[in-house]
Design a protein around this motif. Sequence first.
Motif, mmCIF file in Angstrom:
data_model
loop_
_atom_site.group_PDB
_atom_site.id
_atom_site.type_symbol
_atom_site.label_atom_id
_atom_site.label_comp_id
_atom_site.label_asym_id
_atom_site.label_seq_id
_atom_site.Cartn_x
_atom_site.Cartn_y
_atom_site.Cartn_z
ATOM 1 N N UNK A 1 30.187 52.008 51.979
ATOM 2 C CA UNK A 1 28.870 52.961 52.006
ATOM 3 C C UNK A 1 28.481 53.624 53.206
ATOM 4 N N UNK A 2 27.118 54.521 52.174
ATOM 5 C CA UNK A 2 27.629 55.935 53.158
ATOM 6 C C UNK A 2 26.322 55.301 54.227
ATOM 7 N N UNK A 3 26.916 55.257 55.764
ATOM 8 C CA UNK A 3 26.585 55.173 57.091
ATOM 9 C C UNK A 3 26.577 56.413 58.143
ATOM 10 N N UNK A 4 25.734 55.909 58.933
ATOM 11 C CA UNK A 4 25.337 57.466 60.024
ATOM 12 C C UNK A 4 24.486 56.814 61.108
ATOM 13 N N UNK A 5 25.189 57.718 62.374
ATOM 14 C CA UNK A 5 23.969 56.846 63.337
ATOM 15 C C UNK A 5 23.548 57.876 63.837
ATOM 16 N N UNK A 6 22.394 57.653 64.912
ATOM 17 C CA UNK A 6 21.834 58.929 64.852
ATOM 18 C C UNK A 6 22.855 60.179 65.975
ATOM 19 N N UNK A 7 22.465 60.693 66.136
ATOM 20 C CA UNK A 7 23.634 61.814 67.098
ATOM 21 C C UNK A 7 24.035 61.416 68.406
ATOM 22 N N UNK A 8 22.745 61.288 68.870
ATOM 23 C CA UNK A 8 22.638 61.087 70.201
ATOM 24 C C UNK A 8 21.513 60.236 70.540
ATOM 25 N N UNK A 9 20.697 59.704 71.900
ATOM 26 C CA UNK A 9 19.451 58.915 71.875
ATOM 27 C C UNK A 9 18.539 59.677 71.794
ATOM 28 N N UNK A 10 17.695 59.167 70.923
ATOM 29 C CA UNK A 10 16.740 59.608 71.712
ATOM 30 C C UNK A 10 15.587 58.978 71.800
ATOM 31 N N UNK A 11 13.875 58.814 71.303
ATOM 32 C CA UNK A 11 12.797 58.115 70.934
ATOM 33 C C UNK A 11 13.367 57.557 70.289
ATOM 34 N N UNK A 12 12.649 56.629 68.871
ATOM 35 C CA UNK A 12 12.890 55.596 67.576
ATOM 36 C C UNK A 12 12.128 56.366 67.052
ATOM 37 N N UNK A 13 11.151 57.075 66.920
ATOM 38 C CA UNK A 13 10.284 57.797 66.223
ATOM 39 C C UNK A 13 10.925 58.640 65.711
ATOM 40 N N UNK A 14 11.702 60.022 66.310
ATOM 41 C CA UNK A 14 12.119 61.081 66.337
ATOM 42 C C UNK A 14 13.601 60.426 65.040
ATOM 43 N N UNK A 15 13.769 59.647 65.253
ATOM 44 C CA UNK A 15 15.048 59.495 64.718
ATOM 45 C C UNK A 15 14.617 58.207 63.408
ATOM 46 N N UNK A 16 13.488 57.954 63.502
ATOM 47 C CA UNK A 16 12.644 57.088 62.417
ATOM 48 C C UNK A 16 11.999 58.619 60.811
ATOM 49 N N UNK A 17 12.027 59.737 61.946
ATOM 50 C CA UNK A 17 11.359 61.114 61.120
ATOM 51 C C UNK A 17 12.790 61.797 60.601
ATOM 52 N N UNK A 18 13.936 61.390 61.423
ATOM 53 C CA UNK A 18 15.476 62.519 60.923
ATOM 54 C C UNK A 18 15.626 61.426 59.401
ATOM 55 N N UNK A 19 15.510 59.994 59.959
ATOM 56 C CA UNK A 19 15.596 58.913 58.306
ATOM 57 C C UNK A 19 14.737 59.326 57.152
ATOM 58 N N UNK A 20 14.049 59.676 57.635
ATOM 59 C CA UNK A 20 12.366 60.001 56.391
ATOM 60 C C UNK A 20 13.327 61.190 55.695
ATOM 61 N N UNK A 21 13.652 62.259 56.569
ATOM 62 C CA UNK A 21 13.604 63.387 55.552
ATOM 63 C C UNK A 21 15.354 63.763 55.433
ATOM 64 N N UNK A 22 16.261 62.866 56.019
ATOM 65 C CA UNK A 22 17.380 62.896 55.268
ATOM 66 C C UNK A 22 16.861 61.749 53.700
ATOM 67 N N UNK A 23 15.475 60.979 53.617
ATOM 68 C CA UNK A 23 15.273 59.782 52.151
ATOM 69 C C UNK A 23 16.873 58.909 52.804
ATOM 70 N N UNK A 24 16.972 58.399 53.783
ATOM 71 C CA UNK A 24 18.034 57.025 54.304
ATOM 72 C C UNK A 24 17.213 55.881 53.823
ATOM 73 N N UNK A 25 17.565 55.162 53.206
ATOM 74 C CA UNK A 25 16.913 53.856 52.779
ATOM 75 C C UNK A 25 16.170 52.729 54.178
ATOM 76 N N UNK A 26 17.982 52.640 54.988
ATOM 77 C CA UNK A 26 18.008 51.776 55.717
ATOM 78 C C UNK A 26 18.168 52.357 57.289
ATOM 79 N N UNK A 27 17.362 51.442 58.423
ATOM 80 C CA UNK A 27 16.835 51.739 59.650
ATOM 81 C C UNK A 27 17.810 50.476 60.164
ATOM 82 N N UNK A 28 18.751 50.564 60.347
ATOM 83 C CA UNK A 28 20.256 49.854 61.630
ATOM 84 C C UNK A 28 19.597 49.608 62.337
ATOM 85 N N UNK A 29 19.084 48.813 63.211
ATOM 86 C CA UNK A 29 18.727 49.050 65.184
ATOM 87 C C UNK A 29 19.970 47.952 65.657
ATOM 88 N N UNK A 30 20.614 48.025 66.428
ATOM 89 C CA UNK A 30 21.636 47.580 66.905
ATOM 90 C C UNK A 30 21.523 47.964 68.620
#
Length: 457
Positions: A393-422
């Motif tokens: 499965x093609x998966x990645x982790x956001x490259x640095x700790x950041x505000x969730x908002x920013x990480x959501x925007x990144x996922x949106x722009x890349x067309x990523x379907x699932x966001x996993x929070x651990x």
Amino acid sequence: MKPSLPQGTRDFSPIETTRRNYIFDTIKAVFKTFGYQSIETPAMENLSTLTGKYGEEGDRLIFKILNSGDFTKKIREENTDLSLPNKVLPLISEKALRYDLTVPFARYVAMNRDKITFPFKRFQIQPVWRADRPQKGRYREFWQCDADVVGSTSMLNEAELIQIYDRVFTALQLPVVILINNRKILSGLAEVAGAPDFLIDLTVALDKLDKIGIDKVNAEMLEKGIPQKAVEAIQPLMAFKGNTIEKLNFLKSFLGQSTEALQGIAETEAVLAYFNGENAFELNESEIQLDLTLARGLNYYTGTILEVKAKNIEFGSIGGGGRYDNLTGIFGLPNAAGVGISFGADRIYDVLLAQQLFPENAIEGTEILFANFSAIEEKAALPLLDILRQAGISAEIYHESAKLKKQFEYADKKGITFLMIYGEQEITQQIVTVKNLKSGVQVSIPKDKILAFKSYF
RNA sequence: GUGGUCAUAGCUCAGUCGGUUAGAGCGCUAGAUUGUGGUUCUAGAGGUCGUGGGUUCGAUCCCCAUUGUCCACCCCA
């Protein structure tokens, strides 16, 4: 400095690369099912390998590579007249970028004749370069997808190659017309018209009949020095209308005194016979048309000539090919007859894009993004990330700790379907929060069920 | 090789009949909103108007050259 690209070249973005691979993969798969094997040749060839194979115009369009080091040395030593480009060129350039895939293939066959089992069926998908003026549908770097068979004179090859065209364009959902003609018919025509020396000029002019009309074709032929008498002699051919059988019958009488023409007619009939009657080759989306004005410029064709045009759109040819009886002769291997076809991948791309024929699901991207809140949480997520990746499965982790908002925007722009929070909360509860970004649905799943995350939606 | 077109912000393009601080949309950065995005609002960064020369009191605008672009012809995939 301002970034720029050489004229007629292009970058390919992720989405473009994906779409291009869709074309290449389709063509490659069909080639393989017909028993063709892949080879590759260098981007550069010796200049002498290429010159003289494509006609005068072609030679002009070959990209020459400047010699390394002191490239003016020979000019100085031989005191060459710099106003004579033809004298200067061989002194400063010994290599060139390949202009097509057919000539390098011929060179390859001649060099490897001891290792090759004939008939040799090869395909080759690589870029070629031409120093042409770029314009719509014309690039200075473009990809050709060639299939050739060398060492066989059977018309079965032609028939199979036509079928390959049909299979590929059917798979791409692009209806096409496959035009067929025969160089021997054109030679016979020039012979019967009494202008055998003007074969090239005559065919080049004839090729434009559809585009510019009979009057302008006549004018061009006269302008090229073709005798008035010869031009008059071929008028019946240009005026002739009819279906394929009628055309062939007409040719038999019109060119009957030329044995060469009769041979070309017989070859054409033999090819077409594979598509008629019992056990005929089936064509899906394509149709074959006998086009007596089809000429094609390349000098090395000697028999069948093929060209493919997309229906429903005016876009030049998206493929072409033909039979050559002695392409390897110049490399010391005589009598190696061959026939081949080429797909113009870049033009096919443009046509598919214009007709919106690319499949939607052809986008290859990341499926899952892990949010990253801190160094500790990042580290805790890494084993989970690895489990997903090992499962393909093609998966990645956001490259640095950041505000969730920013990480959501990144996922949106890349067309990523699932966001996993651990994060902190999930770690203590041994769960993973999974959000489907397309639907907005969010669930919590046990950490050890992570591979089955889709079943929770 | 021949003919034409265009060149202004990262991208797509306005604009100035030659005149003071050259604009918009998108994109980018940040905030409204310290674990929940796509919307909205606010603020900000970003341009020697392709390059060189000429005309002019003054040129991004006019003229010339040059480079690049796109289009057509030739030819070709």
